[in-house]
Write a protein that holds these residues in place. Structure first.
Motif, PDB file in Angstrom:
ATOM      1  N   THR A 264      14.170 -33.618  35.534  1.00 34.78           N
ATOM      2  CA  THR A 264      13.341 -32.501  35.066  1.00 34.78           C
ATOM      3  C   THR A 264      13.973 -31.693  33.937  1.00 34.78           C
ATOM      4  O   THR A 264      13.573 -30.551  33.705  1.00 34.78           O
ATOM      5  CB  THR A 264      13.017 -31.564  36.247  1.00 34.78           C
ATOM      6  OG1 THR A 264      14.231 -31.053  36.787  1.00 34.78           O
ATOM      7  CG2 THR A 264      12.262 -32.295  37.327  1.00 34.78           C
ATOM      8  N   THR A 267      11.298 -30.909  27.892  1.00 34.20           N
ATOM      9  CA  THR A 267       9.909 -30.430  27.828  1.00 34.20           C
ATOM     10  C   THR A 267       8.901 -31.537  28.076  1.00 34.20           C
ATOM     11  O   THR A 267       7.732 -31.246  28.297  1.00 34.20           O
ATOM     12  CB  THR A 267       9.643 -29.811  26.449  1.00 34.20           C
ATOM     13  OG1 THR A 267       9.916 -30.793  25.427  1.00 34.20           O
ATOM     14  CG2 THR A 267      10.534 -28.604  26.219  1.00 34.20           C
ATOM     15  N   GLU A 297       6.158 -29.401  35.384  1.00 37.52           N
ATOM     16  CA  GLU A 297       7.088 -28.295  35.165  1.00 37.52           C
ATOM     17  C   GLU A 297       7.992 -28.128  36.384  1.00 37.52           C
ATOM     18  O   GLU A 297       7.528 -28.051  37.523  1.00 37.52           O
ATOM     19  CB  GLU A 297       6.327 -26.991  34.904  1.00 37.52           C
ATOM     20  CG  GLU A 297       7.235 -25.807  34.623  1.00 37.52           C
ATOM     21  CD  GLU A 297       6.574 -24.767  33.744  1.00 37.52           C
ATOM     22  OE1 GLU A 297       6.407 -25.048  32.542  1.00 37.52           O
ATOM     23  OE2 GLU A 297       6.208 -23.700  34.252  1.00 37.52           O
ATOM     24  N   SER A 298       9.298 -28.115  36.112  1.00 41.15           N
ATOM     25  CA  SER A 298      10.332 -27.757  37.076  1.00 41.15           C
ATOM     26  C   SER A 298      10.470 -28.744  38.224  1.00 41.15           C
ATOM     27  O   SER A 298      10.033 -29.891  38.133  1.00 41.15           O
ATOM     28  CB  SER A 298      10.099 -26.339  37.593  1.00 41.15           C
ATOM     29  OG  SER A 298      11.263 -25.871  38.213  1.00 41.15           O
ATOM     30  N   TYR A 310       2.183 -31.757  42.064  1.00 39.79           N
ATOM     31  CA  TYR A 310       3.091 -31.068  41.152  1.00 39.79           C
ATOM     32  C   TYR A 310       2.348 -30.008  40.337  1.00 39.79           C
ATOM     33  O   TYR A 310       1.102 -29.970  40.316  1.00 39.79           O
ATOM     34  CB  TYR A 310       3.807 -32.063  40.229  1.00 39.79           C
ATOM     35  CG  TYR A 310       2.936 -32.747  39.193  1.00 39.79           C
ATOM     36  CD1 TYR A 310       2.833 -32.255  37.886  1.00 39.79           C
ATOM     37  CD2 TYR A 310       2.243 -33.911  39.501  1.00 39.79           C
ATOM     38  CE1 TYR A 310       2.063 -32.891  36.931  1.00 39.79           C
ATOM     39  CE2 TYR A 310       1.477 -34.561  38.549  1.00 39.79           C
ATOM     40  CZ  TYR A 310       1.386 -34.050  37.268  1.00 39.79           C
ATOM     41  OH  TYR A 310       0.610 -34.694  36.322  1.00 39.79           O
ATOM     42  N   GLN A 311       3.128 -29.144  39.665  1.00 36.06           N
ATOM     43  CA  GLN A 311       2.595 -28.084  38.812  1.00 36.06           C
ATOM     44  C   GLN A 311       2.544 -28.569  37.377  1.00 36.06           C
ATOM     45  O   GLN A 311       3.518 -29.088  36.852  1.00 36.06           O
ATOM     46  CB  GLN A 311       3.478 -26.834  38.909  1.00 36.06           C
ATOM     47  CG  GLN A 311       3.082 -25.710  37.958  1.00 36.06           C
ATOM     48  CD  GLN A 311       4.143 -24.633  37.866  1.00 36.06           C
ATOM     49  OE1 GLN A 311       5.141 -24.675  38.589  1.00 36.06           O
ATOM     50  NE2 GLN A 311       3.965 -23.676  36.975  1.00 36.06           N
ATOM     51  N   ARG A 312       1.381 -28.388  36.734  1.00 38.52           N
ATOM     52  CA  ARG A 312       1.243 -28.770  35.333  1.00 38.52           C
ATOM     53  C   ARG A 312       2.005 -27.796  34.449  1.00 38.52           C
ATOM     54  O   ARG A 312       2.047 -26.602  34.715  1.00 38.52           O
ATOM     55  CB  ARG A 312      -0.233 -28.818  34.910  1.00 38.52           C
ATOM     56  CG  ARG A 312      -0.452 -29.313  33.486  1.00 38.52           C
ATOM     57  CD  ARG A 312      -1.907 -29.643  33.262  1.00 38.52           C
ATOM     58  NE  ARG A 312      -2.736 -28.443  33.280  1.00 38.52           N
ATOM     59  CZ  ARG A 312      -2.997 -27.688  32.220  1.00 38.52           C
ATOM     60  NH1 ARG A 312      -2.497 -28.005  31.030  1.00 38.52           N
ATOM     61  NH2 ARG A 312      -3.760 -26.621  32.326  1.00 38.52           N
ATOM     62  N   ARG A 313       2.625 -28.317  33.409  1.00 36.58           N
ATOM     63  CA  ARG A 313       3.479 -27.516  32.529  1.00 36.58           C
ATOM     64  C   ARG A 313       2.703 -26.355  31.908  1.00 36.58           C
ATOM     65  O   ARG A 313       1.550 -26.487  31.505  1.00 36.58           O
ATOM     66  CB  ARG A 313       4.081 -28.410  31.437  1.00 36.58           C
ATOM     67  CG  ARG A 313       4.911 -27.662  30.418  1.00 36.58           C
ATOM     68  CD  ARG A 313       5.632 -28.620  29.482  1.00 36.58           C
ATOM     69  NE  ARG A 313       6.153 -27.945  28.316  1.00 36.58           N
ATOM     70  CZ  ARG A 313       7.240 -27.189  28.301  1.00 36.58           C
ATOM     71  NH1 ARG A 313       7.935 -27.034  29.402  1.00 36.58           N
ATOM     72  NH2 ARG A 313       7.649 -26.607  27.183  1.00 36.58           N
ATOM     73  N   LEU A 314       3.374 -25.189  31.843  1.00 39.40           N
ATOM     74  CA  LEU A 314       2.864 -23.979  31.197  1.00 39.40           C
ATOM     75  C   LEU A 314       1.546 -23.496  31.799  1.00 39.40           C
ATOM     76  O   LEU A 314       0.676 -22.967  31.109  1.00 39.40           O
ATOM     77  CB  LEU A 314       2.684 -24.211  29.685  1.00 39.40           C
ATOM     78  CG  LEU A 314       3.961 -24.487  28.885  1.00 39.40           C
ATOM     79  CD1 LEU A 314       3.624 -24.841  27.445  1.00 39.40           C
ATOM     80  CD2 LEU A 314       4.868 -23.281  28.918  1.00 39.40           C
ATOM     81  N   HIS A 340       5.858 -20.362  34.590  1.00 42.47           N
ATOM     82  CA  HIS A 340       6.740 -20.470  33.426  1.00 42.47           C
ATOM     83  C   HIS A 340       7.683 -19.265  33.285  1.00 42.47           C
ATOM     84  O   HIS A 340       7.762 -18.608  32.260  1.00 42.47           O
ATOM     85  CB  HIS A 340       5.931 -20.648  32.148  1.00 42.47           C
ATOM     86  CG  HIS A 340       6.732 -21.321  31.051  1.00 42.47           C
ATOM     87  ND1 HIS A 340       7.197 -22.610  31.149  1.00 42.47           N
ATOM     88  CD2 HIS A 340       7.170 -20.868  29.842  1.00 42.47           C
ATOM     89  CE1 HIS A 340       7.865 -22.918  30.060  1.00 42.47           C
ATOM     90  NE2 HIS A 340       7.873 -21.885  29.260  1.00 42.47           N
ATOM     91  N   TYR A 350      12.183 -22.339  35.557  1.00 38.77           N
ATOM     92  CA  TYR A 350      10.718 -22.205  35.656  1.00 38.77           C
ATOM     93  C   TYR A 350      10.212 -22.613  37.037  1.00 38.77           C
ATOM     94  O   TYR A 350       9.172 -23.261  37.174  1.00 38.77           O
ATOM     95  CB  TYR A 350      10.021 -23.025  34.559  1.00 38.77           C
ATOM     96  CG  TYR A 350      10.461 -22.663  33.167  1.00 38.77           C
ATOM     97  CD1 TYR A 350      10.374 -21.346  32.706  1.00 38.77           C
ATOM     98  CD2 TYR A 350      10.974 -23.625  32.307  1.00 38.77           C
ATOM     99  CE1 TYR A 350      10.782 -21.009  31.428  1.00 38.77           C
ATOM    100  CE2 TYR A 350      11.393 -23.295  31.028  1.00 38.77           C
ATOM    101  CZ  TYR A 350      11.299 -21.988  30.593  1.00 38.77           C
ATOM    102  OH  TYR A 350      11.714 -21.659  29.329  1.00 38.77           O
ATOM    103  N   THR A 351      10.963 -22.236  38.079  1.00 42.53           N
ATOM    104  CA  THR A 351      10.647 -22.641  39.452  1.00 42.53           C
ATOM    105  C   THR A 351       9.681 -21.654  40.100  1.00 42.53           C
ATOM    106  O   THR A 351       9.918 -21.169  41.203  1.00 42.53           O
ATOM    107  CB  THR A 351      11.938 -22.732  40.272  1.00 42.53           C
ATOM    108  OG1 THR A 351      12.710 -21.534  40.064  1.00 42.53           O
ATOM    109  CG2 THR A 351      12.765 -23.923  39.851  1.00 42.53           C
TER     110      THR A 351
END
Length: 481
Positions: A264, A267, A297-298, A310-314, A340, A350-351
Motif C-alpha cells: 500500500t 498512489t 486507499e491505505s 476496501y475503501q476507494r482512494r480519496l 484521506h 490515510y487510515t
C-alpha cells in the motif's frame, strides 16, 4: 701587398685568441631534453644586456621538473613552467582518473560498512531474543517427576481375571475382548498388558484421561497475545506498509488456504496478489495477480465470502470486489465518514476507514465530524454495504495506533512503534460499554501499519515495517465484567 699581408696576420691572431676563449657546454632544456651549446665571447661587448649562461639555464630546467612533480602531488590544474599544454592535460587526465578510482573504492567501502552494520544489528536482535528465550526457559518450573513405583509381582502371582493391585483405577481405560467376559484368560496375554512397566501404564492413563485444552474455543474476551511470528519480508519499498488476509468463508475457485496480500505504499494501489498457501507466501510465489478497477486507499481492506472489501482512494466510498468475476459487485458511501487523513490512526497512512471481519460479520471502524474524532463502529451488510447499526465510543481514533474486531468487540493498540506496548481499550457492541484494559503487545520491527483478526485461524495478522507477521491468541470462555 705588405698592407694586405699585415691584415691577414691580424685576423689569424684575433681568431686564435677567439678560439682560446671559445667554450662548449651541455644541459637540460625546459622540457627536460639534453641540449649542447657552443659560445664565443664577443670582441666588442663587455657583457650581455640580460643575465644568462649554462648554469642559469640548468637551474631553470630543474625548477621546471620540480614544478611538474609538485603539480602531480597536489593535483593542481596549473601547467608549470617549461611543461607544454598537451603534457599538462595528459597529467591532469591521469590524476582525475586515479581520483575517480579512489572515490569509487571509497564508496564501495562505505556501502560494505553499512551492510555490515545492518547485519550486526540483526545479529544483536537475534542474540537478544535468544537471551530472552533462555531466561524464560530458566524461569519456567520443571514438570513434576513421575514417582518411582516398585516392580510389579510376577505374572504367575496375579489373578488371571483381573490386573494386579494398583491397576484397578485404570481397568476402564483398557479394552478387552469379549471372550474375557466368559472367563477366557488368553485375552490377557497382550504384551503391553503383561510385561509393560507400571510407569508406562500410568503415562498411558495420564495421556488418555487428560484432554488438551482448547484456548480458542468459544467467543470470549481476549486474554493474551503471543510473541509475533514472521512469515515474510517485502521485496522493495512498496511493501513498507501493506495488508494481508485470508477469507474465512472462501468461494470457488479459491480455497481456505489461499492468502492475499496488497502493498500500500504509493498512489497507484491496485495490485492484489494471491498465494496458494502460507508456504508459497513465504517463498514469494503468487499464483494469481488481480488488478483492482478502482484505486485503493491505505491498509483497511479485508476479505469475506469471496469478495475483497476496501475503501476507494480519496473518497468515503466502500467497494465490494468479487474475486470470481473480477469485477465490482457493490459500492456505497459510508455516511459522514472522514477520509484521506481527516481521522486516521496515530501512525497516519490515510487510515480513516478500517474494515474487518469476525464471528459477527463485516465491520467498519472510522470517525465523523459529529463524533469529533471519536471511534465509530458500524456493522455492515456484506452484500450491499448498507449500515445495519452503529456505536460511538469514547476513545479518539488518532490516539491509538490500530484496532481490530473479535466477537463483536473492538480492541485498540496503544503504539505502532514501541517494542513493548499494550492493547489498551475494549468496546463491547453487545453491551455498548467500553473499558480500559492492559494486554501486552509486541511491535517487533518498530512500525506496525495493519492489525486484523483472522477468523479462520483465530490469529492476529499484522504488517510491521516490511514484515508480514502473525500472533497467536488466547480467548476466555466467558465474558469478564
Amino acid at each position: 701587398m705588405l698592407l694586405l699581408l699585415s691584415a691577414l696576420m691580424c685576423g689569424v691572431v684575433l681568431r686564435a685568441e677567439a678560439q682560446d676563449r671559445a667554450s662548449l657546454w651541455r644541459g637540460n632544456d625546459r622540457s627536460g631534453r639534453c641540449q649542447y651549446s657552443f659560445t664565443v665571447p664577443s670582441p666588442t661587448e663587455a657583457s650581455c644586456p640580460q643575465a644568462g649562461g649554462p648554469e642559469l639555464e640548468g637551474v631553470k630546467a630543474r625548477l621546471g621538473l620540480l614544478e611538474v612533480l609538485v603539480a602531480r602531488l597536489t593535483g593542481g590544474d596549473a601547467v608549470p613552467v617549461g611543461v607544454s599544454q598537451s603534457q599538462g592535460a595528459k597529467t591532469q587526465s591521469d590524476l582525475q582518473e586515479k581520483l575517480n578510482q579512489a572515490t569509487g573504492e571509497r564508496n564501495l567501502l562505505r556501502g560494505e560498512k553499512v551492510r555490515l552494520e545492518r547485519e550486526l544489528e540483526v545479529l544483536q536482535r537475534r542474540m537478544e531474543e535468544m537471551r530472552r528465550e533462555t531466561e524464560t526457559l530458566r524461569n519456567r518450573p520443571c514438570p513434576p517427576q513421575t514417582p518411582v513405583v516398585p516392580p510389579s509381582p510376577p505374572l504367575q502371582e496375579r489373578s488371571p481375571l483381573r490386573p494386579a493391585a494398583g491397576y484397578g483405577s485404570l481397568s476402564h481405560l483398557i479394552s478387552r475382548p469379549n471372550s474375557n467376559r466368559q472367563g477366557d484368560s488368553s485375552s490377557l496375554r497382550d504384551s503391553a498388558w503383561q510385561y509393560g512397566s507400571r510407569g508406562y501404564q500410568e503415562l498411558k492413563a495420564e495421556v488418555t484421561e487428560v484432554p488438551a485444552p482448547d484456548s480458542n474455543a468459544g467467543c470470549g474476551q481476549l486474554v493474551s497475545v503471543s510473541e509475533p511470528v514472521t512469515h515474510r519480508k517485502a521485496d522493495n519499498i512498496a511493501g513498507k506498509y501493506g495488508v494481508w488476509m485470508r477469507d474465512p468463508e472462501p468461494v470457488s475457485p479459491y480455497g481456505p488456504d489461499t492468502v492475499w496480500r496488497i502493498d500500500t505504499v504509493g498512489t497507484e494501489i491496485r495490485q492484489l496478489f494471491g498465494y496458494d498457501n502460507m508456504e508459497q507466501l513465504a517463498k514469494g510465489f503468487p499464483s494469481k495477480v488481480l488488478l483492482l478497477p478502482e484505486l485503493m486507499e491505505s491498509t483497511g481492506a479485508t476479505m469475506y465470502r469471496g469478495s475483497l472489501y476496501y475503501q476507494r482512494r480519496l473518497s468515503r466510498t466502500l467497494i465490494r470486489y468479487d474475486l470470481a468475476s473480477e469485477s465490482i459487485a457493490a459500492r456505497r458511501d459510508l455516511p459522514h465518514a472522514g477520509f484521506h487523513g481527516q481521522f486516521p490512526y496515530s501512525w497516519g497512512g490515510y487510515t480513516d476507514i478500517d474494515l474487518s471481519v469476525d464471528d459477527k460479520g463485516l465491520w467498519a471502524v472510522y470517525s465523523t465530524s459529529k463524533a469529533k474524532g471519536a471511534i465509530v463502529i458500524s456493522q455492515l451488510d456484506p452484500h450491499n454495504l448498507q449500515v445495519k447499526k452503529s456505536w460511538e465510543t469514547n476513545i479518539r481514533k488518532n490516539s491509538v495506533a490500530n484496532s481490530f474486531m473479535i466477537c463483536g468487540r473492538l480492541y485498540t493498540v496503544a503504539s505502532y512503534s514501541s517494542p513493548d506496548t499494550l492493547i489498551n481499550y475494549m468496546y463491547d457492541t453487545e453491551t455498548s460499554q467500553g473499558k480500559a484494559i492492559a494486554i501486552p503487545f509486541k511491535n517487533k520491527y518498530g512500525y506496525t501499519s495493519m492489525v486484523d483478526y483472522d477468523l479462520a485461524q483465530r490469529k492476529l495478522f499484522a504488517w510491521d515495517n516490511f514484515h508480514i507477521v502473525s500472533y497467536d491468541l488466547r480467548l476466555g470462555h466467558q465474558q469478564v465484567n
